[in-house]
Design a protein around this motif. Structure first.
Motif, PDB file in Angstrom:
ATOM      1  N   ILE A 141       0.838  -1.202   0.000  1.00 44.92           N
ATOM      2  CA  ILE A 141       0.000   0.000   0.000  1.00 44.92           C
ATOM      3  C   ILE A 141       0.873   1.251   0.000  1.00 44.92           C
ATOM      4  N   SER A 142       0.268   2.387  -0.357  1.00 45.47           N
ATOM      5  CA  SER A 142       1.015   3.647  -0.465  1.00 45.47           C
ATOM      6  C   SER A 142       1.340   4.231   0.900  1.00 45.47           C
ATOM      7  N   GLY A 143       2.180   5.271   0.890  1.00 46.38           N
ATOM      8  CA  GLY A 143       2.526   5.935   2.148  1.00 46.38           C
ATOM      9  C   GLY A 143       1.329   6.551   2.840  1.00 46.38           C
ATOM     10  N   GLY A 144       0.449   7.193   2.058  1.00 50.15           N
ATOM     11  CA  GLY A 144      -0.754   7.781   2.649  1.00 50.15           C
ATOM     12  C   GLY A 144      -1.657   6.730   3.252  1.00 50.15           C
ATOM     13  N   GLN A 145      -1.740   5.581   2.568  1.00 46.95           N
ATOM     14  CA  GLN A 145      -2.554   4.476   3.091  1.00 46.95           C
ATOM     15  C   GLN A 145      -1.930   3.900   4.357  1.00 46.95           C
ATOM     16  N   LYS A 146      -0.609   3.786   4.387  1.00 45.96           N
ATOM     17  CA  LYS A 146       0.069   3.302   5.599  1.00 45.96           C
ATOM     18  C   LYS A 146      -0.238   4.214   6.791  1.00 45.96           C
ATOM     19  N   GLN A 147      -0.210   5.520   6.541  1.00 44.37           N
ATOM     20  CA  GLN A 147      -0.455   6.442   7.650  1.00 44.37           C
ATOM     21  C   GLN A 147      -1.898   6.353   8.119  1.00 44.37           C
ATOM     22  N   ASP A 165       2.972  12.980  15.499  1.00 44.64           N
ATOM     23  CA  ASP A 165       4.311  13.545  15.338  1.00 44.64           C
ATOM     24  C   ASP A 165       4.617  13.702  13.844  1.00 44.64           C
ATOM     25  N   GLU A 166       4.344  14.907  13.333  1.00 42.80           N
ATOM     26  CA  GLU A 166       4.570  15.222  11.916  1.00 42.80           C
ATOM     27  C   GLU A 166       4.050  14.101  11.006  1.00 42.80           C
ATOM     28  N   PRO A 167       2.751  13.814  11.069  1.00 44.80           N
ATOM     29  CA  PRO A 167       2.213  12.634  10.393  1.00 44.80           C
ATOM     30  C   PRO A 167       2.257  12.676   8.876  1.00 44.80           C
ATOM     31  N   THR A 168       2.530  13.854   8.289  1.00 46.29           N
ATOM     32  CA  THR A 168       2.570  13.938   6.822  1.00 46.29           C
ATOM     33  C   THR A 168       3.970  14.173   6.275  1.00 46.29           C
ATOM     34  N   SER A 169       4.975  14.268   7.137  1.00 45.99           N
ATOM     35  CA  SER A 169       6.303  14.686   6.662  1.00 45.99           C
ATOM     36  C   SER A 169       6.998  13.633   5.803  1.00 45.99           C
ATOM     37  N   ALA A 170       6.607  12.345   5.944  1.00 41.21           N
ATOM     38  CA  ALA A 170       7.247  11.292   5.152  1.00 41.21           C
ATOM     39  C   ALA A 170       6.456  10.962   3.879  1.00 41.21           C
ATOM     40  N   LEU A 171       5.425  11.772   3.589  1.00 39.70           N
ATOM     41  CA  LEU A 171       4.531  11.454   2.482  1.00 39.70           C
ATOM     42  C   LEU A 171       4.843  12.292   1.245  1.00 39.70           C
ATOM     43  N   ASP A 172       4.579  11.708   0.070  1.00 42.30           N
ATOM     44  CA  ASP A 172       4.615  12.481  -1.161  1.00 42.30           C
ATOM     45  C   ASP A 172       3.494  13.518  -1.114  1.00 42.30           C
ATOM     46  N   PRO A 173       3.690  14.676  -1.762  1.00 45.20           N
ATOM     47  CA  PRO A 173       2.702  15.764  -1.660  1.00 45.20           C
ATOM     48  C   PRO A 173       1.277  15.344  -1.992  1.00 45.20           C
ATOM     49  N   GLU A 174       1.096  14.460  -2.990  1.00 38.11           N
ATOM     50  CA  GLU A 174      -0.267  14.098  -3.373  1.00 38.11           C
ATOM     51  C   GLU A 174      -0.951  13.218  -2.339  1.00 38.11           C
ATOM     52  N   MET A 175      -0.177  12.667  -1.383  1.00 33.81           N
ATOM     53  CA  MET A 175      -0.760  11.805  -0.358  1.00 33.81           C
ATOM     54  C   MET A 175      -1.084  12.556   0.932  1.00 33.81           C
ATOM     55  N   VAL A 176      -0.594  13.784   1.035  1.00 33.67           N
ATOM     56  CA  VAL A 176      -0.768  14.553   2.267  1.00 33.67           C
ATOM     57  C   VAL A 176      -2.244  14.836   2.529  1.00 33.67           C
ATOM     58  N   GLY A 177      -2.969  15.190   1.478  1.00 32.23           N
ATOM     59  CA  GLY A 177      -4.365  15.588   1.620  1.00 32.23           C
ATOM     60  C   GLY A 177      -5.244  14.504   2.215  1.00 32.23           C
ATOM     61  N   GLU A 178      -5.006  13.245   1.817  1.00 34.24           N
ATOM     62  CA  GLU A 178      -5.875  12.173   2.315  1.00 34.24           C
ATOM     63  C   GLU A 178      -5.674  11.955   3.815  1.00 34.24           C
ATOM     64  N   VAL A 179      -4.435  12.121   4.290  1.00 32.60           N
ATOM     65  CA  VAL A 179      -4.166  11.959   5.714  1.00 32.60           C
ATOM     66  C   VAL A 179      -4.718  13.147   6.504  1.00 32.60           C
ATOM     67  N   LEU A 180      -4.520  14.363   5.989  1.00 29.42           N
ATOM     68  CA  LEU A 180      -5.055  15.541   6.669  1.00 29.42           C
ATOM     69  C   LEU A 180      -6.580  15.506   6.700  1.00 29.42           C
ATOM     70  N   GLY A 181      -7.198  14.962   5.650  1.00 27.31           N
ATOM     71  CA  GLY A 181      -8.650  14.822   5.638  1.00 27.31           C
ATOM     72  C   GLY A 181      -9.132  13.891   6.731  1.00 27.31           C
ATOM     73  N   THR A 182      -8.407  12.781   6.929  1.00 20.32           N
ATOM     74  CA  THR A 182      -8.736  11.849   8.001  1.00 20.32           C
ATOM     75  C   THR A 182      -8.597  12.522   9.364  1.00 20.32           C
ATOM     76  N   MET A 183      -7.509  13.283   9.540  1.00 20.72           N
ATOM     77  CA  MET A 183      -7.282  13.966  10.815  1.00 20.72           C
ATOM     78  C   MET A 183      -8.342  15.040  11.070  1.00 20.72           C
ATOM     79  N   LYS A 184      -8.750  15.733  10.014  1.00 20.87           N
ATOM     80  CA  LYS A 184      -9.796  16.755  10.164  1.00 20.87           C
ATOM     81  C   LYS A 184     -11.099  16.115  10.618  1.00 20.87           C
ATOM     82  N   SER A 185     -11.420  14.947  10.066  1.00 17.41           N
ATOM     83  CA  SER A 185     -12.624  14.222  10.476  1.00 17.41           C
ATOM     84  C   SER A 185     -12.555  13.825  11.945  1.00 17.41           C
ATOM     85  N   LEU A 186     -11.377  13.385  12.397  1.00 18.44           N
ATOM     86  CA  LEU A 186     -11.203  13.029  13.809  1.00 18.44           C
ATOM     87  C   LEU A 186     -11.380  14.254  14.697  1.00 18.44           C
TER      88      LEU A 186
END
Length: 246
Positions: A141-147, A165-186
């Motif tokens: 799975i991708s980096g965004g999916q792993k996170q 702890d910097e949950p998006t810093s290891a991700l490619d730019p196009e994967m950042v949004g999906e993780v931030l979207g999950t965090m916003k929902s939380l």
């Protein structure tokens, strides 16, 4: 009245002769999202690691619901079931499936049955959009999916506070949004969150409070509208102007 969940008082952390945190004081209240921002090396991640007892403070006190977390009153296992953490490098077990990654902690820490653990894991994998990948291994799975799996794993313990702890810093730019979207929902669900981040838009739009750190101290602690629009400290203004230009 705000209900304090985590209280940090006069926290200091040294690595040898290097002073990383100096007299840090702040409170994380129930249901609030607190974003911690600052340059690399300012002590943000060390602060989070001290709160989660991954590092031992040199001096000062950290309290969870009024109890000193180093006093022994709260067992480490119990504390880590209440205060979860999501790391920048995911920290998934490569040899386990997505589902097993979310099951193993529940069985070991909370002593849940496998059936209950799997049901709970599937609930949170579904919540972060990763249930279709439950049989995959991290390498598939991708980096965004792993996170997102890492977030589901942390949620499966049913924590009261979640540290990021910097949950998006290891991700490619196009994967950042999906993780931030999950965090916003939380955040919208009312989960208490402490987030070390370089994502200024997330800090400005989602958090209740923003803490700016520099050289191991808290320079400014304010609501995002105030800190981003009218920062009081010259160092905060300098950091934000450089960041916005970047």
């Amino acid at each position: 009245m705000a209900e304090a969940i985590i209280e940090v008082s006069h926290l200091e952390k040294r690595f040898g002769d290097h002073l990383v945190l100096r007299d840090v004081n702040f409170t994380a209240n129930k249901g609030e999202v607190t974003c911690i921002i600052g340059s690399s090396g300012s002590g943000k991640s060390t602060l989070l690691r001290c709160i989660n007892l991954l590092e031992t403070p040199t001096s000062g006190v950290i309290r969870y619901r009024g109890e000193d977390i180093q006093s022994g009153v709260i067992a480490p296992g119990e504390f880590h079931s209440k205060v979860g953490m999501v790391f920048q490098s995911f920290n998934l077990f490569a040899n386990l499936t997505v589902l097993e990654n979310c099951v193993i902690g529940q069985m070991k820490v909370l002593h849940r049955s496998r059936k209950e653990s799997e049901e709970n894991a599937r609930k949170y994998l579904d919540r972060v959009g990763m249930l279709p990948y439950q049989k995959a291994r991290p390498a598939q799975i991708s980096g965004g999916q792993k996170q997102r799996v890492a977030i589901a794993r942390a949620l499966a313990i049913d924590p009261e506070v979640l540290l990021f702890d910097e949950p998006t810093s290891a991700l490619d730019p196009e994967m950042v949004g999906e993780v931030l979207g999950t965090m916003k929902s939380l955040a919208q669900s009312g989960l208490t969150m402490l987030v070390v981040t370089h994502e200024m838009a997330f800090a400005r739009d989602v958090s209740n409070r923003v803490v700016f750190m520099d050289s191991g101290v808290i320079v400014e602690d304010a609501p995002p509208a105030e800190l981003f629009t009218h920062p009081k400290h010259p160092r905060t203004r300098e950091f934000l102007s450089r960041f916005m230009q970047g």
